[in-house]
Design a protein around this motif. Structure first.
Motif, mmCIF file in Angstrom:
data_model
loop_
_atom_site.group_PDB
_atom_site.id
_atom_site.type_symbol
_atom_site.label_atom_id
_atom_site.label_comp_id
_atom_site.label_asym_id
_atom_site.label_seq_id
_atom_site.Cartn_x
_atom_site.Cartn_y
_atom_site.Cartn_z
ATOM 1 N N THR A 143 92.191 75.908 -3.065
ATOM 2 C CA THR A 143 93.550 76.347 -2.779
ATOM 3 C C THR A 143 94.485 76.088 -3.946
ATOM 4 O OG1 THR A 143 93.987 74.235 -1.720
ATOM 5 C CG2 THR A 143 93.357 76.045 -0.295
ATOM 6 N N GLN A 200 96.923 78.781 -5.409
ATOM 7 C CA GLN A 200 98.367 78.625 -5.592
ATOM 8 C C GLN A 200 98.771 79.033 -7.005
ATOM 9 O OE1 GLN A 200 100.906 77.793 -3.618
ATOM 10 N NE2 GLN A 200 99.666 77.593 -1.774
ATOM 11 N N GLN A 222 90.049 80.848 -1.068
ATOM 12 C CA GLN A 222 90.012 79.860 -0.008
ATOM 13 C C GLN A 222 89.167 78.630 -0.351
ATOM 14 O OE1 GLN A 222 89.286 82.940 2.584
ATOM 15 N NE2 GLN A 222 91.136 82.695 3.789
ATOM 16 N N ASN A 236 97.313 80.502 -0.517
ATOM 17 C CA ASN A 236 96.022 79.842 -0.298
ATOM 18 C C ASN A 236 94.923 80.832 0.032
ATOM 19 O OD1 ASN A 236 97.210 77.455 -0.759
ATOM 20 N ND2 ASN A 236 97.077 76.656 1.319
ATOM 21 N N THR A 284 94.235 71.627 3.589
ATOM 22 C CA THR A 284 94.825 72.803 4.232
ATOM 23 C C THR A 284 96.216 72.464 4.714
ATOM 24 O OG1 THR A 284 94.032 72.130 6.368
ATOM 25 C CG2 THR A 284 92.593 73.541 5.092
#
Lengths: 159, 503, 357
Positions: free
Chosen positions: C315, C319, C312, C308, A77
Motif C-alpha cells: 500500500t 500511495q 494492494q 491503496n 490496512t
C-alpha cells in the motif's frame, strides 16, 4: 505579561485583517478593492499558520523516516489504522511507541488548508481582475460612483 | 464496472460526474454537442441523487469516506434527511435549467463560448452538490468557492445583453469573497477550539468542552459568512442585480438553488455543529435572526412591488422569501425548522418556474419590464398560464405548494407564540398578492401591443423551455396534493437535529 | 518583557516582520496611486511568506511567494495597465461607516483572543489532536517525509481535487470573460470606445509591449534560462514528497518560464509554440487526470481516491503512485490555467492598443 507575549501575534494579525477589510469596503476603486481582498485573505492565512506553530518545533518534514520497505507498519490496512491511531495518539500521549522518535514538528494541517486557500484566492483574483478589465471597457472607469452615475443616467433616460 | 460498484459509490459520483463532465464539456467544439453532453451528465447526476434519495428514504443515512480514510483524518460525505432533498433538488434544477436553456443561451451568449459556458455550468452544479453533501467544514469552503467562482463567471456572461451583468458579477464577487473569508475565519476559530474539521467531530468535542469566547466568535463569523451567501436581509445587496442581469438560464438555476444551499449550510452549522439550545445561540435567534427575517419579509416585498424590471421584482421577492425560511429556522422548534425546510423546497419550485416563464417571454417578445408583458395571456398563453400558476404559488394560494409551506410556517409561529411573526407573514403575503397580481393584471387584462399587421399574433415558444417550465408548474401543484416527500424528510431532519439526535 | 520568556532570535525576527507588515498594510490604506499599491501588495505577500518560513510553514511560504508576490502581483499590474493608475480618495462618510464595521468585527475577534491558546502552545487542541495524528499516521500509511504533501494529496486529497477545479474554473472564467484567442476576442465588442479613448488621452499612456526581439543579449540569456526554469519546475514537482514543493508550485514556475519566453519573443511566437487550444485542453486534462485517478480506484473496487487499491500488495507503493498521478494532474491544470490567464490579459492588451491607443 506571559499572556501578552502569547497573544500579541493574534492582535497584530487581527489588526492586519481589519486593515484589509477596511480597504475592501472603504474604497470605490475596483482594483484597490481586490488588493484589499488580497490583504484580508493573506492576513487570515497568517492566523491559521500562527496557530499551527509549536514552540521549538521544526517544519513538518519528517526527519527520521524508516527506510521504505523496512518500516514496521503499525497498520497495513485502513481498518487496522482505525484501531491503532487512537491508541497511539489520543488515549495515551506518552505512549511507549513514539513514531516521531522524539522530534517535535509544527502542525501540518493548517498548512494544507492554507495552501488550498491561497489557490482559491488567486483564482478569485483572476476572475475579479478580468471583470475589472471588461468593466473598464464598458464604462470607461473603474470607480464605483462613476459607474453608478452612468447607470443612473440611463435609468432616467429610459423612464 | 458492475452496477453495484456504481451504486455504492453514488455519494462520490454525484459530485465527481458533473465535475469531470464539465471539464470534458469545455473541450467539445460544437455548441449542440456540448449541450447534449452536459444534459447527459446532468441526467446521470440526477439519477445518482435519486439513488441517494432512495437510500435515505429507505431509512438509512449514508456516509462515504473519501480515499477510504477514516474520519477525522479523511473527508467524510454524510447524507441524511436534511441534505438528501437538497442534493436531489440541485441536480434536478441543473437538469431542468439545461433543458430550458438551449434557445435562450443561443440568444444570450456567443456561440463559440457555449462549450465553456456549459462546462462552467456543470462545475457550478457540482460545487453546490459538493457543499450540500460534505461533512467536513473546510471542504465546505472549497466547494462553496467552486460554486461561487463559477457563478461569478456565469453571471458575467449576461454582459452581451446588458453591461450591468459585469458590475453585478463584480459586486457579487466582492461580497461573496468577504463572506467566504468570514466563513474561513469562523472555521479556523472552530479548529482552534476543537482541533478537528469534521463537523460531527467538532460537534462532539464542543459538547464535551462547552463553548468559550473562541467558539462564540466562530459562531458569529460563520453566521455572517454564510449569511452573505444566503442573502440574509442586510447582506443581500448583491442578489437582485446578479439574478436580473445573468443569462436567463443562470437566473433560473441560481434563484432556485444557490441561496438554498448556503441556507442549508447555515442550518447545519446552527443546529448540528453548534448544538442548539446554547444560550448565546437562542439569544441570537430571538434578537437578531428573527427580527431580520421579518424585516426582510416586509421591506423586500415592498421593494419588489416598486420594481419595473420583472427579474429584479422576482429577485427582491426571493430575498423576502429567504426571510420566511430564516424566520422558520430562528424559531428553534421542530415545527419551525420543518416549515423552513419545506419552504426551502417549495420556493425553489416556484421561483424556478417564474424565472423560466419570464425567460421564455423574454425570448419570444423581448420582455424585460412588466409593462412589456401586456397581453401576454393572448400572445403566449402557455407561458402566461405557467407564470400565473407559479405566481399563485408564490402568494401561497391553496391548491399550490406555496400554501403548504406558509400554512406550516404560520402554525409553527403560533405554536411558538410569535403572533408578530404571523402578522408579518400576512402582511408580506398581501404584498406578494400585490406584486404578483400586477403581473397577472398586465398579462390578462391589458391588450397586447399593436403589431405591424394589426393583429395580436400568438408567439410560438420553443418546446424544450416549455417542457421544463411545465415540469416545475406541475410540481407546484403536485406538492400541494401530495406533500409527503418534502414533509416527511423535513420532519425527520428537524427531529434529528433538535430532538436530541443532533449532538 | 519578562525574564521568564526566552527572547531568542526568532522572536525578534517575528517582531520585525510583523511591524513591517503593519506598516505596509497601513500604507496601502492611505495611498491612492494604484501602481504603488500593487507593488506594496507584492511586498506584503513577500513579507508574509518570510514570516511563514519563520513559523515552520515552508510549503505555504513557497506558494505564497510564488502566488501572492508573483502571479497575483503580475495580474494586478496587468489589469492596472489596462484600466487606470489612480484611485479616487474615499468620501468621509464612507470612511467612517467602514471604520465602524471594521471596528465591530475587530473587537469581536479581539474578544475571542482571550480564550485562545498561547502562541506556540504544543498542547492546544489544534496542535494535539488531528494535526498530530497526521504526523504519526503518515509514517506508517504513506511514508513520505513531507507530511504536508501526504495530507494534501492523500488524506485530504478531495480538498485538493476541489482546489484544482477552482483553478480550472478561474481559467474558464478568464477565457470566457476576456477571451483567450485574440483573433476571436478582437472581433468581440468593446462597448464604450469613446470613453476609453478619452481617458487614454488624458492619462499616461502605457509603454508599448513589443517583443524584445532586437535585444540579442536578452534572447540568448532567455534561451539559456528557460530550460533551467523548466528543469527547476520539474525538480520542485518531483521533490514535493521530500521537501517543500509539489504540483502547484511547479505549475506556476513552469508557466512563468513560458511567460518569460513570451515577453522576449513576443505573443505571436508563443501562441505558435503553445496554441490557445492546447492550453485550453491542458486545463481540462489535469482535472481529468486527477478525477480519473479517483475513478480508477473506484473501478479497482475501492472508494474515490483510495490509492491503496492501486497496488494492494504494497500500500505504501500504491500511495506513492497515487500521489504522483494526482500531482501530475495538478501540474498540468495549474500550468495551463496560468498560461490561459496570461493569454487572456495579454490578448486584451494588444486589442486595446490597436483600436484605442
Amino acid at each position: 505579561m506571559d499572556f501578552f507575549v502569547g497573544h500579541f501575534n493574534y492582535w497584530v494579525i487581527i489588526t492586519l485583517m481589519m486593515t484589509g477589510l477596511y480597504v475592501v469596503i472603504s474604497t470605490g476603486n475596483l482594483v484597490k478593492k481586490l488588493v484589499g481582498i488580497g490583504l484580508f485573505q493573506t492576513s487570515v492565512f497568517q492566523l491559521y499558520i500562527s496557530l499551527s506553530k509549536v514552540r521549538g518545533a521544526q517544519p513538518p518534514i519528517l526527519e527520521k523516516l524508516p527506510k521504505y520497505g523496512s518500516a514496521e507498519k503499525t497498520s497495513q490496512t485502513v481498518t487496522e489504522l482505525t484501531a491503532t491511531i487512537p491508541q497511539v495518539t489520543a488515549l495515551d500521549p506518552a505512549s511507549v511507541y513514539d513514531p516521531l522518535m522524539g522530534v517535535v514538528y509544527s502542525n501540518p494541517l493548517p498548512h494544507v488548508l492554507i495552501l488550498t486557500a491561497i489557490v482559491v484566492g488567486v483564482a478569485t483574483l483572476a476572475v475579479g481582475l478580468a471583470l475589472v478589465v471588461r468593466i473598464r471597457e464598458a464604462y470607461g472607469t473603474i470607480e464605483e460612483d462613476a459607474i453608478d452615475e452612468a447607470e443612473y443616467k440611463i435609468e432616467v433616460n429610459a423612464s | 464496472m458492475s452496477f453495484e460498484m456504481l451504486l455504492s459509490n453514488a455519494a462520490a459520483l454525484v459530485v465527481v460526474v458533473p465535475l469531470l463532465g464539465g471539464a470534458i464539456a469545455m473541450l467539445l467544439g460544437s455548441s449542440r454537442l456540448a449541450w447534449s453532453w452536459s444534459l447527459i451528465c446532468a441526467l446521470v447526476t440526477f439519477s445518482l441523487a435519486l439513488v441517494l434519495l432512495a437510500g435515505v428514504l429507505g431509512g438509512q443515512n449514508i456516509s462515504y469516506e473519501m480515499g477510504a480514510w477514516v474520519s477525522p483524518l479523511g473527508i467524510l460525505f454524510e447524507i441524511d434527511a436534511l441534505n438528501v432533498l437538497l442534493i436531489t433538488l440541485v441536480s434536478a434544477m441543473g437538469l431542468l435549467a439545461l433543458l430550458y436553456g438551449l434557445p435562450t443561451i443561443d440568444q444570450e451568449v456567443d456561440r463559440h463560448q457555449h462549450a465553456m459556458f456549459f462546462g462552467t455550468f456543470l462545475i457550478c452544479v457540482a460545487g453546490l452538490i459538493g457543499v450540500s453533501i460534505t461533512g467536513d467544514a473546510f471542504n465546505v469552503f472549497v466547494f462553496l468557492e467552486v460554486s461561487s467562482i463559477s457563478t461569478y463567471v456565469l453571471v458575467a456572461m449576461g454582459s452581451k445583453q446588458n453591461r450591468q451583468a459585469l458590475t453585478a458579477s463584480f459586486n457579487y464577487l466582492i461580497l461573496g469573497t468577504i463572506g467566504a473569508t468570514f466563513f474561513v475565519i469562523g472555521v479556523g476559530l472552530l479548529y482552534m477550539a476543537t482541533g478537528t474539521l469534521n463537523m460531527a467531530d467538532i460537534s462532539r468535542v464542543l459538547a464535551e468542552t462547552g463553548s468559550d469566547r473562541v467558539v462564540r466568535a466562530a459562531f458569529a463569523f460563520i453566521v455572517i459568512g454564510l449569511g452573505l451567501k444566503t442573502a440574509m436581509f442586510p447582506l443581500h445587496t448583491w442578489l437582485p442585480n446578479a439574478y436580473a442581469f445573468s443569462p436567463s438560464m443562470i437566473g433560473v438555476f441560481l434563484a432556485s438553488t444557490a441561496t438554498k444551499v448556503a441556507l442549508y449550510m447555515l442550518i447545519r452549522f446552527l443546529y448540528s455543529v453548534f448544538s442548539a439550545g446554547q444560550s448565546f445561540e437562542t439569544a441570537m435567534f430571538d434578537y437578531v435572526l428573527a427580527p431580520m427575517a421579518v424585516t426582510a419579509m416586509i421591506v423586500c416585498s415592498v421593494q419588489a412591488s416598486f420594481q419595473s424590471d420583472v427579474r429584479r421584482l422576482l429577485a427582491y421577492s426571493s430575498v423576502a422569501q429567504i426571510g420566511y425560511m430564516l424566520l422558520g429556522l430562528s424559531m428553534g422548534t421542530v415545527a419551525g425548522l420543518a416549515a423552513a425546510l419545506i419552504h426551502l423546497f417549495n420556493h425553489a419550485l416556484m421561483k424556478g418556474a417564474l424565472f423560466m416563464a419570464v425567460g421564455i417571454a423574454g425570448l419570444g417578445l423581448g420582455v424585460v419590464r412588466i409593462s412589456e408583458m401586456r397581453g401576454l395571456g393572448k400572445t403566449m398563453p402557455l407561458t402566461a398560464a405557467g407564470l400565473s400558476i407559479a405566481g399563485l404559488s408564490l402568494m401561497g394560494v391553496p391548491l399550490t405548494a406555496g400554501f403548504i409551506s406558509k400554512y406550516y410556517l404560520v402554525i409553527a409561529a403560533l405554536e411558538r407564540g410569535w403572533w408578530w411573526a404571523v402578522v408579518a407573514i400576512v402582511v408580506s403575503s398581501v404584498l406578494a398578492i400585490f406584486y404578483v397580481g400586477r403581473m397577472i393584471e398586465v398579462m390578462y387584462l391589458q391588450e397586447p401591443p399593436k403589431t405591424t399587421d394589426d393583429a395580436a399574433v400568438t408567439v410560438r415558444s420553443p418546446i424544450l423551455p416549455l417542457i421544463a417550465l411545465y415540469v416545475l408548474v406541475i410540481a407546484n401543484v403536485w406538492f400541494f396534493f401530495d406533500p409527503s416527500l418534502p414533509m416527511g424528510l423535513a420532519n425527520t431532519a428537524a427531529n434529528e437535529l433538535i430532538g436530541g439526535g443532533g449532538s | 518583557m519578562e525574564m521568564s520568556f526566552p527572547i531568542d532570535i526568532f522572536v525578534i525576527i517575528d517582531l520585525i516582520l510583523i511591524s513591517m507588515l503593519l506598516v505596509v498594510g497601513i500604507a496601502i490604506v492611505r495611498l491612492n496611486n494604484l501602481f504603488v499599491i500593487v507593488m506594496l501588495y507584492g511586498v506584503y505577500s513577500l513579507l508574509a511568506a518570510t514570516w511563514f518560513v519563520s513559523l515552520d510553514a515552508v510549503d505555504v511560504a513557497f506558494t505564497e511567494a510564488a502566488v501572492g508576490a508573483g502571479i497575483s502581483t503580475v495580474l494586478m499590474l496587468g489589469a492596472m495597465l489596462l484600466t487606470s493608475r489612480e484611485s479616487k480618495p474615499t468620501t468621509p462618510i464612507r470612511r467612517w461607516t467602514s471604520l465602524l464595521i471594521v471596528l465591530v468585527t475587530g473587537i469581536a475577534l479581539i474578544y475571542a483572543t482571550f480564550d485562545m491558546p498561547a502562541f506556540g502552545d504544543p498542547n492546544s487542541p489544534a496542535n494535539s489532536y488531528v494535526g498530530l495524528m497526521y504526523l504519526k499516521a503518515t509514517i506508517t500509511d504513506i511514508s513520505v517525509p513531507n507530511v504536508v504533501t501526504a495530507i494534501l494529496a492523500s488524506y485530504r486529497g478531495f480538498d485538493t481535487f476541489g482546489e484544482v477545479v477552482v483553478v480550472l474554473t478561474a481559467g474558464l472564467g478568464v477565457m470566457l470573460i476576456l477571451g483567450i484567442d485574440s483573433r476571436r476576442s478582437r472581433s468581440g465588442e468593446v462597448e464604450n470606445k469613446d470613453a476609453i479613448a478619452k481617458e487614454a488621452n488624458t492619462k499616461n499612456k502605457p509603454e508599448k509591449i513589443n517583443a524584445l526581439n532586437h535585444h540579442i543579449v536578452l534572447q540568448v540569456v532567455a534561451k539559456m534560462l528557460i530550460p533551467i526554469i523548466i528543469l527547476y519546475a520539474l525538480y520542485v514537482h518531483f521533490h514535493g514528497d521530500y521537501g517543500p514543493g509539489g504540483g502547484f508550485q511547479a505549475g506556476v514556475i513552469f508557466a512563468s518560464a513560458i511567460i518569460l519566453y513570451s515577453l522576449i519573443f513576443g505573443m505571436d511566437q508563443t501562441r505558435r509554440a503553445i496554441p490557445p487550444k492546447l492550453v485550453q485542453f491542458g486545463s481540462a486534462l489535469g482535472v481529468l487526470i486527477y478525477g480519473g485517478t479517483g475513478i480508477i480506484t473506484i473501478l479497482m473496487g475501492g472508494k474515490f481516491l483510495d490509492y491503496n487499491m492501486l497496488d494492494q500488495n504494497d500500500t505504501i507503493h500504491a500511495q506513492h503512485m497515487g500521489i504522483l498521478m494526482i500531482e501530475v494532474g495538478v501540474l498540468v491544470t495549474v500550468a495551463s490555467v496560468m498560461l490561459s490567464i496570461y493569454y487572456g490579459f495579454a490578448g486584451r492588451y494588444r486589442q486595446l492598443k490597436d483600436q484605442n491607443w
